[in-house]
Write a protein that holds these residues in place. Structure first.
Motif, PDB file in Angstrom:
ATOM      1  N   HIS A  86       0.847  -1.198   0.000  1.00 16.67           N
ATOM      2  CA  HIS A  86       0.000   0.000   0.000  1.00 16.67           C
ATOM      3  C   HIS A  86       0.880   1.245   0.000  1.00 16.67           C
ATOM      4  O   HIS A  86       1.675   1.448   0.917  1.00 16.67           O
ATOM      5  CB  HIS A  86      -0.908   0.004   1.223  1.00 16.67           C
ATOM      6  CG  HIS A  86      -1.919   1.115   1.194  1.00 16.67           C
ATOM      7  ND1 HIS A  86      -1.614   2.404   1.574  1.00 16.67           N
ATOM      8  CD2 HIS A  86      -3.210   1.146   0.805  1.00 16.67           C
ATOM      9  CE1 HIS A  86      -2.688   3.164   1.430  1.00 16.67           C
ATOM     10  NE2 HIS A  86      -3.670   2.433   0.969  1.00 16.67           N
ATOM     11  N   ALA A 143      11.331 -10.264   5.328  1.00 17.46           N
ATOM     12  CA  ALA A 143      10.007 -10.760   5.720  1.00 17.46           C
ATOM     13  C   ALA A 143       9.020 -10.613   4.565  1.00 17.46           C
ATOM     14  O   ALA A 143       9.145  -9.709   3.737  1.00 17.46           O
ATOM     15  CB  ALA A 143       9.492  -9.993   6.937  1.00 17.46           C
ATOM     16  N   ARG A 144       8.056 -11.494   4.521  1.00 12.77           N
ATOM     17  CA  ARG A 144       7.023 -11.386   3.487  1.00 12.77           C
ATOM     18  C   ARG A 144       6.037 -10.285   3.873  1.00 12.77           C
ATOM     19  O   ARG A 144       5.799 -10.011   5.048  1.00 12.77           O
ATOM     20  CB  ARG A 144       6.285 -12.719   3.329  1.00 12.77           C
ATOM     21  CG  ARG A 144       5.422 -13.057   4.506  1.00 12.77           C
ATOM     22  CD  ARG A 144       4.739 -14.410   4.385  1.00 12.77           C
ATOM     23  NE  ARG A 144       4.211 -14.819   5.684  1.00 12.77           N
ATOM     24  CZ  ARG A 144       3.018 -14.450   6.148  1.00 12.77           C
ATOM     25  NH1 ARG A 144       2.229 -13.684   5.409  1.00 12.77           N
ATOM     26  NH2 ARG A 144       2.612 -14.820   7.338  1.00 12.77           N
ATOM     27  N   LEU A 145       5.490  -9.671   2.838  1.00 16.54           N
ATOM     28  CA  LEU A 145       4.469  -8.650   3.033  1.00 16.54           C
ATOM     29  C   LEU A 145       3.113  -9.338   3.203  1.00 16.54           C
ATOM     30  O   LEU A 145       2.839 -10.341   2.555  1.00 16.54           O
ATOM     31  CB  LEU A 145       4.460  -7.770   1.793  1.00 16.54           C
ATOM     32  CG  LEU A 145       4.023  -6.323   1.841  1.00 16.54           C
ATOM     33  CD1 LEU A 145       4.781  -5.540   2.901  1.00 16.54           C
ATOM     34  CD2 LEU A 145       4.251  -5.719   0.452  1.00 16.54           C
ATOM     35  N   VAL A 146       2.284  -8.809   4.072  1.00 15.44           N
ATOM     36  CA  VAL A 146       0.924  -9.327   4.210  1.00 15.44           C
ATOM     37  C   VAL A 146       0.026  -8.542   3.258  1.00 15.44           C
ATOM     38  O   VAL A 146       0.008  -7.319   3.308  1.00 15.44           O
ATOM     39  CB  VAL A 146       0.417  -9.174   5.657  1.00 15.44           C
ATOM     40  CG1 VAL A 146      -1.063  -9.522   5.747  1.00 15.44           C
ATOM     41  CG2 VAL A 146       1.240 -10.047   6.605  1.00 15.44           C
ATOM     42  N   VAL A 168       2.819   1.806   3.631  1.00 15.76           N
ATOM     43  CA  VAL A 168       2.296   1.413   4.938  1.00 15.76           C
ATOM     44  C   VAL A 168       3.407   0.905   5.862  1.00 15.76           C
ATOM     45  O   VAL A 168       3.262   0.946   7.077  1.00 15.76           O
ATOM     46  CB  VAL A 168       1.167   0.367   4.789  1.00 15.76           C
ATOM     47  CG1 VAL A 168       1.724  -0.979   4.340  1.00 15.76           C
ATOM     48  CG2 VAL A 168       0.378   0.229   6.082  1.00 15.76           C
ATOM     49  N   VAL A 169       4.552   0.464   5.310  1.00 14.66           N
ATOM     50  CA  VAL A 169       5.641   0.016   6.187  1.00 14.66           C
ATOM     51  C   VAL A 169       6.641   1.132   6.471  1.00 14.66           C
ATOM     52  O   VAL A 169       7.617   0.928   7.178  1.00 14.66           O
ATOM     53  CB  VAL A 169       6.379  -1.234   5.646  1.00 14.66           C
ATOM     54  CG1 VAL A 169       5.423  -2.397   5.491  1.00 14.66           C
ATOM     55  CG2 VAL A 169       7.087  -0.948   4.346  1.00 14.66           C
ATOM     56  N   SER A 170       6.418   2.303   5.899  1.00 12.09           N
ATOM     57  CA  SER A 170       7.280   3.454   6.185  1.00 12.09           C
ATOM     58  C   SER A 170       6.414   4.692   6.046  1.00 12.09           C
ATOM     59  O   SER A 170       6.552   5.485   5.136  1.00 12.09           O
ATOM     60  CB  SER A 170       8.455   3.488   5.201  1.00 12.09           C
ATOM     61  OG  SER A 170       9.369   4.493   5.546  1.00 12.09           O
ATOM     62  N   HIS A 171       5.500   4.817   6.998  1.00  9.31           N
ATOM     63  CA  HIS A 171       4.390   5.742   6.779  1.00  9.31           C
ATOM     64  C   HIS A 171       4.678   7.181   7.153  1.00  9.31           C
ATOM     65  O   HIS A 171       3.941   8.093   6.774  1.00  9.31           O
ATOM     66  CB  HIS A 171       3.142   5.273   7.520  1.00  9.31           C
ATOM     67  CG  HIS A 171       1.925   5.967   7.026  1.00  9.31           C
ATOM     68  ND1 HIS A 171       1.213   5.530   5.930  1.00  9.31           N
ATOM     69  CD2 HIS A 171       1.347   7.120   7.399  1.00  9.31           C
ATOM     70  CE1 HIS A 171       0.243   6.380   5.674  1.00  9.31           C
ATOM     71  NE2 HIS A 171       0.291   7.346   6.555  1.00  9.31           N
ATOM     72  N   TYR A 172       5.734   7.416   7.914  1.00  8.57           N
ATOM     73  CA  TYR A 172       5.968   8.765   8.437  1.00  8.57           C
ATOM     74  C   TYR A 172       7.219   9.394   7.833  1.00  8.57           C
ATOM     75  O   TYR A 172       7.744  10.367   8.362  1.00  8.57           O
ATOM     76  CB  TYR A 172       6.093   8.702   9.962  1.00  8.57           C
ATOM     77  CG  TYR A 172       4.892   8.092  10.645  1.00  8.57           C
ATOM     78  CD1 TYR A 172       3.794   8.873  11.008  1.00  8.57           C
ATOM     79  CD2 TYR A 172       4.828   6.722  10.921  1.00  8.57           C
ATOM     80  CE1 TYR A 172       2.694   8.329  11.630  1.00  8.57           C
ATOM     81  CE2 TYR A 172       3.728   6.159  11.547  1.00  8.57           C
ATOM     82  CZ  TYR A 172       2.665   6.964  11.906  1.00  8.57           C
ATOM     83  OH  TYR A 172       1.572   6.413  12.519  1.00  8.57           O
ATOM     84  N   ASP A 173       7.701   8.823   6.727  1.00  5.65           N
ATOM     85  CA  ASP A 173       9.005   9.199   6.179  1.00  5.65           C
ATOM     86  C   ASP A 173       8.926   9.305   4.657  1.00  5.65           C
ATOM     87  O   ASP A 173       9.305   8.374   3.945  1.00  5.65           O
ATOM     88  CB  ASP A 173      10.023   8.130   6.600  1.00  5.65           C
ATOM     89  CG  ASP A 173      11.455   8.598   6.423  1.00  5.65           C
ATOM     90  OD1 ASP A 173      11.666   9.789   6.125  1.00  5.65           O
ATOM     91  OD2 ASP A 173      12.358   7.759   6.574  1.00  5.65           O
ATOM     92  N   GLU A 206      13.115  -2.102   5.110  1.00  6.10           N
ATOM     93  CA  GLU A 206      12.386  -2.255   6.370  1.00  6.10           C
ATOM     94  C   GLU A 206      11.996  -3.720   6.622  1.00  6.10           C
ATOM     95  O   GLU A 206      12.025  -4.208   7.760  1.00  6.10           O
ATOM     96  CB  GLU A 206      11.145  -1.348   6.339  1.00  6.10           C
ATOM     97  CG  GLU A 206       9.964  -1.761   7.186  1.00  6.10           C
ATOM     98  CD  GLU A 206      10.229  -1.709   8.677  1.00  6.10           C
ATOM     99  OE1 GLU A 206      11.160  -0.997   9.096  1.00  6.10           O
ATOM    100  OE2 GLU A 206       9.510  -2.411   9.422  1.00  6.10           O
ATOM    101  N   LEU A 207      11.655  -4.441   5.567  1.00  6.44           N
ATOM    102  CA  LEU A 207      11.143  -5.808   5.721  1.00  6.44           C
ATOM    103  C   LEU A 207      12.238  -6.793   6.131  1.00  6.44           C
ATOM    104  O   LEU A 207      11.937  -7.835   6.718  1.00  6.44           O
ATOM    105  CB  LEU A 207      10.483  -6.269   4.414  1.00  6.44           C
ATOM    106  CG  LEU A 207       9.134  -5.615   4.121  1.00  6.44           C
ATOM    107  CD1 LEU A 207       8.701  -5.889   2.686  1.00  6.44           C
ATOM    108  CD2 LEU A 207       8.065  -6.131   5.100  1.00  6.44           C
ATOM    109  N   GLN A 208      13.502  -6.522   5.810  1.00  4.49           N
ATOM    110  CA  GLN A 208      14.610  -7.425   6.157  1.00  4.49           C
ATOM    111  C   GLN A 208      14.286  -8.870   5.785  1.00  4.49           C
ATOM    112  O   GLN A 208      14.504  -9.798   6.562  1.00  4.49           O
ATOM    113  CB  GLN A 208      14.936  -7.324   7.647  1.00  4.49           C
ATOM    114  CG  GLN A 208      15.498  -5.949   8.045  1.00  4.49           C
ATOM    115  CD  GLN A 208      15.940  -5.902   9.484  1.00  4.49           C
ATOM    116  OE1 GLN A 208      15.097  -5.871  10.382  1.00  4.49           O
ATOM    117  NE2 GLN A 208      17.243  -5.886   9.724  1.00  4.49           N
ATOM    118  N   ILE A 267       4.836   7.650   0.381  1.00 10.65           N
ATOM    119  CA  ILE A 267       5.036   6.843   1.586  1.00 10.65           C
ATOM    120  C   ILE A 267       4.388   5.490   1.356  1.00 10.65           C
ATOM    121  O   ILE A 267       3.615   5.314   0.409  1.00 10.65           O
ATOM    122  CB  ILE A 267       4.406   7.502   2.835  1.00 10.65           C
ATOM    123  CG1 ILE A 267       2.947   7.857   2.554  1.00 10.65           C
ATOM    124  CG2 ILE A 267       5.206   8.714   3.284  1.00 10.65           C
ATOM    125  CD1 ILE A 267       2.206   8.391   3.758  1.00 10.65           C
TER     126      ILE A 267
END
Lengths: 123, 274
Positions: A79, A115-118, A91-96, A111-113, A89
């Motif tokens: 998203h 990890a899978r996205l949901v 949803v995993v970096s919403h304020y930057d 950010e995910l390092q 922006i």
């Protein structure tokens, strides 16, 4: 799950080698900073840190917050949202805010390092 | 009457009770409903569309009401609990007592950002991340890496000096107090703190980290300070603004409160100090 994501990541690395040899076609209207606010940014498709990130104009209807633009990480939609000043922006970096949807996708991979996205519910 | 205190001044017993009440809301599922609500507004609030919780004048009254709901939920578990606030312009180090194992726990380990100590560490077994945007089910933080510095006192003062509450176009492009406090423009206060904490706090599901409430309790306190400094300035817009919550319009998701009814925090709580 750990094994699955590792396999997916390895597969993406292989795809990345191919993409590096033959860069994805660039859209004719490269961003030049002079776009109007609602012009859609160019599409992109690359492997970044072992994961496939893609962005393109959304063809379907409905109300979407990316201004008709969709971003994917390993095929799962991320998203994203465009700010009034043209920055982006996710949803995993919403304020930057960052300058382009590709930068938002790369920030998401960082950010995910691994990890899978949901998937988020379709709007 | 509820008194919201600076987190740095809490007694050991006050910290213990706050943590226990938060964990009880988590256990019963009530906590995650707050995370879900916040993320829904984060996803739905847009600069050129309807906007209520963020990037709009109602950012401040919306979060005031959201925190009141959370505080009332805490008090239904333990009536002695109030929301503490985190003055990040003063307690600006990962070594602050806020991040001690007896309170919120510290930063995440470098490998995967996982918080390894404190009551909210995954290993303690009481803080599963259920409402999430990725596969990771453990609380993460990366204090001071997304951005190096928290806002300074001087930067806070520069924003408090802005006499106009908000301005057209009433979104992330606005000039004025609200948007500078929110951080989409200028020195960046609220947004920068989310980025400084990192982990879930930098995402749409930021209330997964209990520090969310302490951060927003301080943002809320800065609104109160601004009101005292500018008694002749009020919430705007006053009416007839498409997609934006005007002074006397009700706010989703509650639909029973207007910004006008939330301007005076003393009806609900006071602070330990001005």
């Amino acid at each position: 799950m750990q094994q699955l994501s590792r396999r997916r990541a390895l597969g993406a690395v292989a795809a990345g080698a191919a993409l590096a040899a033959v860069p994805a076609a660039r859209a004719a209207h490269a961003a030049d900073g002079g776009h109007e606010a609602h012009d859609s940014p160019e599409a992109f498709d690359e492997v970044y840190k072992g994961r496939r990130i893609q962005g393109r104009s959304r063809t379907g209807g409905g109300h979407h917050h990316g201004g008709g633009y969709a971003v994917y990480v390993d095929g799962v939609e991320l998203h994203v949202m465009r700010n009034a000043d043209g920055s982006w922006i996710s949803v995993v970096s919403h304020y930057d805010p960052v300058s382009t949807p590709r930068a938002a996708a790369r920030a998401a991979v960082d950010e995910l390092q691994g990890a899978r996205l949901v998937p988020f519910p379709a709007g | 009457m509820t008194v919201r205190k600076n987190q740095a001044a809490l007694t050991a017993d006050e910290k213990r009770r706050f943590v226990a009440a938060v964990l009880e809301l988590k256990r019963t599922g009530r906590y995650d409903a707050f995370v879900t609500t916040h993320n829904a507004f984060i996803l739905g609030d847009t600069d050129d569309g309807e906007r209520t919780g963020h990037r709009s004048p109602s950012f401040l009254p919306w979060h005031r009401r959201f925190l009141l709901e959370f505080e009332r939920a805490l008090q239904s578990v333990d009536a002695s609990v109030a929301l503490p606030y985190w003055d990040w312009s003063a307690d600006r180090s990962p070594r602050s007592s806020l991040w001690s194992p007896d309170f919120l726990g510290g930063t995440g380990r470098s490998r995967d950002g996982q918080v390894m100590d404190g009551p909210f560490a995954a290993a303690a077994g009481k803080w599963p991340i259920n409402v999430r945007v990725d596969g990771r089910t453990y609380l993460r933080r990366s204090l001071g890496t997304g951005v190096r510095e928290l806002p300074t006192r001087a930067e806070v003062e520069s924003v408090l000096a802005m006499a106009t509450y908000d301005m057209a176009p009433w979104n992330s492009a606005s000039d004025g107090f609200r948007n500078h406090l929110e951080g989409w423009r200028g020195v960046n206060l609220h947004n920068r703190v989310h980025v400084w904490v990192g982990g879930q706090m930098s995402t749409g599901v930021s209330p997964n980290d209990p520090v969310f409430w302490l951060h927003h309790a301080y943002i809320d306190k800065l609104w109160a300070r601004w009101q005292r400094r500018h008694p002749d300035s009020g919430y705007v817009p006053g009416g007839g603004t498409p997609n934006v919550v005007d002074l006397h319009e009700t706010m989703r998701p509650w639909n029973d409160t207007t910004p006008a009814e939330l301007l005076d925090h003393t009806a609900h709580y006071t602070f330990d100090a001005d």
